[in-house]
Motif scaffolding. Structure first.
Motif, PDB file in Angstrom:
ATOM      1  N   ALA A   1       0.832  -1.205   0.000  1.00  0.00           N
ATOM      2  CA  ALA A   1       0.000   0.000   0.000  1.00  0.00           C
ATOM      3  C   ALA A   1       0.864   1.251   0.000  1.00  0.00           C
ATOM      4  O   ALA A   1       1.900   1.306   0.661  1.00  0.00           O
ATOM      5  CB  ALA A   1      -0.919   0.001   1.217  1.00  0.00           C
ATOM      6  N   ALA A   2       0.416   2.259  -0.753  1.00  0.00           N
ATOM      7  CA  ALA A   2       1.065   3.568  -0.769  1.00  0.00           C
ATOM      8  C   ALA A   2       0.109   4.561  -0.110  1.00  0.00           C
ATOM      9  O   ALA A   2      -1.075   4.624  -0.461  1.00  0.00           O
ATOM     10  CB  ALA A   2       1.375   3.998  -2.203  1.00  0.00           C
ATOM     11  N   TRP A   3       0.641   5.311   0.834  1.00  0.00           N
ATOM     12  CA  TRP A   3      -0.172   6.227   1.632  1.00  0.00           C
ATOM     13  C   TRP A   3       0.341   7.653   1.506  1.00  0.00           C
ATOM     14  O   TRP A   3       1.544   7.892   1.557  1.00  0.00           O
ATOM     15  CB  TRP A   3      -0.133   5.831   3.105  1.00  0.00           C
ATOM     16  CG  TRP A   3      -0.587   4.445   3.393  1.00  0.00           C
ATOM     17  CD1 TRP A   3       0.201   3.331   3.476  1.00  0.00           C
ATOM     18  CD2 TRP A   3      -1.921   4.015   3.643  1.00  0.00           C
ATOM     19  NE1 TRP A   3      -0.576   2.229   3.755  1.00  0.00           N
ATOM     20  CE2 TRP A   3      -1.886   2.621   3.865  1.00  0.00           C
ATOM     21  CE3 TRP A   3      -3.153   4.673   3.689  1.00  0.00           C
ATOM     22  CZ2 TRP A   3      -3.025   1.886   4.143  1.00  0.00           C
ATOM     23  CZ3 TRP A   3      -4.290   3.936   3.964  1.00  0.00           C
ATOM     24  CH2 TRP A   3      -4.219   2.563   4.195  1.00  0.00           C
ATOM     25  N   ASP A   4      -0.580   8.578   1.385  1.00  0.00           N
ATOM     26  CA  ASP A   4      -0.295  10.007   1.522  1.00  0.00           C
ATOM     27  C   ASP A   4      -1.037  10.425   2.778  1.00  0.00           C
ATOM     28  O   ASP A   4      -2.255  10.615   2.754  1.00  0.00           O
ATOM     29  CB  ASP A   4      -0.792  10.772   0.296  1.00  0.00           C
ATOM     30  CG  ASP A   4      -0.389  12.248   0.331  1.00  0.00           C
ATOM     31  OD1 ASP A   4       0.133  12.701   1.372  1.00  0.00           O
ATOM     32  OD2 ASP A   4      -0.605  12.939  -0.677  1.00  0.00           O
ATOM     33  N   GLY A   5      -0.326  10.478   3.893  1.00  0.00           N
ATOM     34  CA  GLY A   5      -0.974  10.653   5.184  1.00  0.00           C
ATOM     35  C   GLY A   5      -1.787   9.412   5.486  1.00  0.00           C
ATOM     36  O   GLY A   5      -1.281   8.295   5.435  1.00  0.00           O
ATOM     37  N   ASP A   6      -3.082   9.597   5.755  1.00  0.00           N
ATOM     38  CA  ASP A   6      -3.971   8.469   6.046  1.00  0.00           C
ATOM     39  C   ASP A   6      -4.723   7.985   4.810  1.00  0.00           C
ATOM     40  O   ASP A   6      -5.567   7.090   4.917  1.00  0.00           O
ATOM     41  CB  ASP A   6      -5.008   8.879   7.102  1.00  0.00           C
ATOM     42  CG  ASP A   6      -4.379   9.112   8.462  1.00  0.00           C
ATOM     43  OD1 ASP A   6      -3.280   8.576   8.706  1.00  0.00           O
ATOM     44  OD2 ASP A   6      -4.979   9.837   9.277  1.00  0.00           O
ATOM     45  N   ARG A   7      -4.451   8.568   3.662  1.00  0.00           N
ATOM     46  CA  ARG A   7      -5.190   8.230   2.440  1.00  0.00           C
ATOM     47  C   ARG A   7      -4.395   7.247   1.590  1.00  0.00           C
ATOM     48  O   ARG A   7      -3.245   7.514   1.225  1.00  0.00           O
ATOM     49  CB  ARG A   7      -5.433   9.509   1.655  1.00  0.00           C
ATOM     50  CG  ARG A   7      -6.151   9.315   0.357  1.00  0.00           C
ATOM     51  CD  ARG A   7      -6.368  10.671  -0.320  1.00  0.00           C
ATOM     52  NE  ARG A   7      -6.903  10.500  -1.645  1.00  0.00           N
ATOM     53  CZ  ARG A   7      -6.482  11.141  -2.715  1.00  0.00           C
ATOM     54  NH1 ARG A   7      -5.516  12.038  -2.615  1.00  0.00           N
ATOM     55  NH2 ARG A   7      -7.027  10.928  -3.881  1.00  0.00           N
ATOM     56  N   MET A   8      -5.020   6.106   1.252  1.00  0.00           N
ATOM     57  CA  MET A   8      -4.386   5.159   0.345  1.00  0.00           C
ATOM     58  C   MET A   8      -4.472   5.744  -1.068  1.00  0.00           C
ATOM     59  O   MET A   8      -5.562   6.002  -1.569  1.00  0.00           O
ATOM     60  CB  MET A   8      -5.064   3.789   0.392  1.00  0.00           C
ATOM     61  CG  MET A   8      -4.358   2.757  -0.480  1.00  0.00           C
ATOM     62  SD  MET A   8      -5.251   1.176  -0.597  1.00  0.00           S
ATOM     63  CE  MET A   8      -4.802   0.414   0.946  1.00  0.00           C
ATOM     64  N   VAL A   9      -3.312   5.935  -1.687  1.00  0.00           N
ATOM     65  CA  VAL A   9      -3.271   6.534  -3.032  1.00  0.00           C
ATOM     66  C   VAL A   9      -2.839   5.523  -4.088  1.00  0.00           C
ATOM     67  O   VAL A   9      -2.894   5.801  -5.284  1.00  0.00           O
ATOM     68  CB  VAL A   9      -2.353   7.774  -3.065  1.00  0.00           C
ATOM     69  CG1 VAL A   9      -2.904   8.860  -2.150  1.00  0.00           C
ATOM     70  CG2 VAL A   9      -0.913   7.411  -2.707  1.00  0.00           C
ATOM     71  N   GLY A  10      -2.437   4.357  -3.632  1.00  0.00           N
ATOM     72  CA  GLY A  10      -2.027   3.306  -4.555  1.00  0.00           C
ATOM     73  C   GLY A  10      -1.854   2.008  -3.807  1.00  0.00           C
ATOM     74  O   GLY A  10      -1.701   1.991  -2.582  1.00  0.00           O
ATOM     75  N   ALA A  11      -1.898   0.926  -4.556  1.00  0.00           N
ATOM     76  CA  ALA A  11      -1.703  -0.389  -3.943  1.00  0.00           C
ATOM     77  C   ALA A  11      -1.411  -1.405  -5.033  1.00  0.00           C
ATOM     78  O   ALA A  11      -1.811  -1.241  -6.185  1.00  0.00           O
ATOM     79  CB  ALA A  11      -2.935  -0.818  -3.151  1.00  0.00           C
ATOM     80  N   ALA A  12      -0.706  -2.432  -4.643  1.00  0.00           N
ATOM     81  CA  ALA A  12      -0.456  -3.580  -5.520  1.00  0.00           C
ATOM     82  C   ALA A  12      -0.713  -4.824  -4.686  1.00  0.00           C
ATOM     83  O   ALA A  12      -0.392  -4.865  -3.501  1.00  0.00           O
ATOM     84  CB  ALA A  12       0.973  -3.557  -6.040  1.00  0.00           C
ATOM     85  N   THR A  13      -1.299  -5.818  -5.316  1.00  0.00           N
ATOM     86  CA  THR A  13      -1.642  -7.038  -4.611  1.00  0.00           C
ATOM     87  C   THR A  13      -0.908  -8.227  -5.217  1.00  0.00           C
ATOM     88  O   THR A  13      -0.498  -8.197  -6.379  1.00  0.00           O
ATOM     89  CB  THR A  13      -3.156  -7.304  -4.677  1.00  0.00           C
ATOM     90  OG1 THR A  13      -3.522  -7.450  -6.046  1.00  0.00           O
ATOM     91  CG2 THR A  13      -3.949  -6.195  -4.036  1.00  0.00           C
ATOM     92  N   GLY A  14      -0.786  -9.252  -4.428  1.00  0.00           N
ATOM     93  CA  GLY A  14      -0.196 -10.491  -4.907  1.00  0.00           C
ATOM     94  C   GLY A  14      -0.609 -11.637  -4.012  1.00  0.00           C
ATOM     95  O   GLY A  14      -0.943 -11.432  -2.843  1.00  0.00           O
ATOM     96  N   ALA A  15      -0.601 -12.834  -4.577  1.00  0.00           N
ATOM     97  CA  ALA A  15      -0.979 -14.033  -3.830  1.00  0.00           C
ATOM     98  C   ALA A  15      -0.436 -15.251  -4.564  1.00  0.00           C
ATOM     99  O   ALA A  15      -0.118 -15.176  -5.755  1.00  0.00           O
ATOM    100  CB  ALA A  15      -2.507 -14.130  -3.713  1.00  0.00           C
ATOM    101  N   PRO A  16      -0.324 -16.363  -3.871  1.00  0.00           N
ATOM    102  CA  PRO A  16       0.060 -17.597  -4.564  1.00  0.00           C
ATOM    103  C   PRO A  16      -0.883 -17.855  -5.743  1.00  0.00           C
ATOM    104  O   PRO A  16      -2.098 -17.656  -5.633  1.00  0.00           O
ATOM    105  CB  PRO A  16      -0.095 -18.663  -3.480  1.00  0.00           C
ATOM    106  CG  PRO A  16       0.123 -17.919  -2.194  1.00  0.00           C
ATOM    107  CD  PRO A  16      -0.509 -16.577  -2.427  1.00  0.00           C
TER     108      PRO A  16
END
Length: 193
Positions: A57-72
């Motif tokens: 997760a990428a955060w600007d303060g308390d706001r999520m501004v981006g994310a990348a997910t992954g799993a098996p």
């Protein structure tokens, strides 16, 4: 100041609504053109509550501004197993780097690298031999393709990924302006870890 963090286990569940909103906002744009809704997102994101999943997760303060997910990869086997049916790699050797979503104002600052670094680190921690993701295939002459669109192929190639010839999955979603979901083709890319 933007900060990133790798979330696993119970910490993933706490950010799934933020991730769902980001997916709806970012994937509405080219090339996905996704007309999403929160109910579908909550169902889809359930796969990231598996033991090996990660959300970077990428955060600007308390706001999520981006994310990348992954799993098996086997957590997504129902969707992607057929695409890998003729490959020598076993699904349980592959870590699936799923979505990367980042609001436009935060692009171009290295977060794409942080997203891949975090997911690849999780893959290695799980003993995976390969990291893979897929990208939607759209025609060059699609009427909604922005004139200045630059594909991310160069970025992915620099990170060591290569498209897997013939490894294409099908996935359904509703495009903006459509009344129903239609099948989209997704090209897989992979690299050894």
């Amino acid at each position: 100041m933007i900060r990133t963090e790798c979330l696993t286990g119970d910490a993933v569940a706490a950010v799934l609504d933020d991730l769902a909103r980001l997916r709806i906002a970012v994937f509405r744009d080219w090339p996905y053109l996704y007309d999403g809704d929160l109910g579908y997102e909550r169902d889809y994101l359930h796969a990231y509550q598996s033991p090996g999943a990660v959300v970077v997760a990428a955060w600007d303060g308390d706001r999520m501004v981006g994310a990348a997910t992954g799993a098996p990869m086997e957590d997504h086997a129902g969707d992607f197993a057929a695409a890998f049916a003729n490959r020598p790699e076993r699904l349980d050797e592959i870590f699936y780097c799923a979505e990367s979503v980042l609001l436009p104002d935060y692009r171009g600052h290295g977060l794409g690298h942080a997203f891949f670094d975090g997911r690849e680190a999780q893959a290695r921690a799980l003993g995976r031999r390969y990291s893979a993701f897929c990208s939607v295939i759209r025609p060059e002459d699609h009427p909604l393709r922005p004139p200045a669109y630059r594909p991310l192929d160069g970025f992915w190639l620099k990170r060591g990924y290569a498209p897997l010839p013939g490894v294409v999955a099908g996935f359904d979603w509703k495009d903006i302006g459509e009344s129903r979901s239609t099948r989209k083709s997704l090209q897989f890319w992979m690299k050894p870890l």
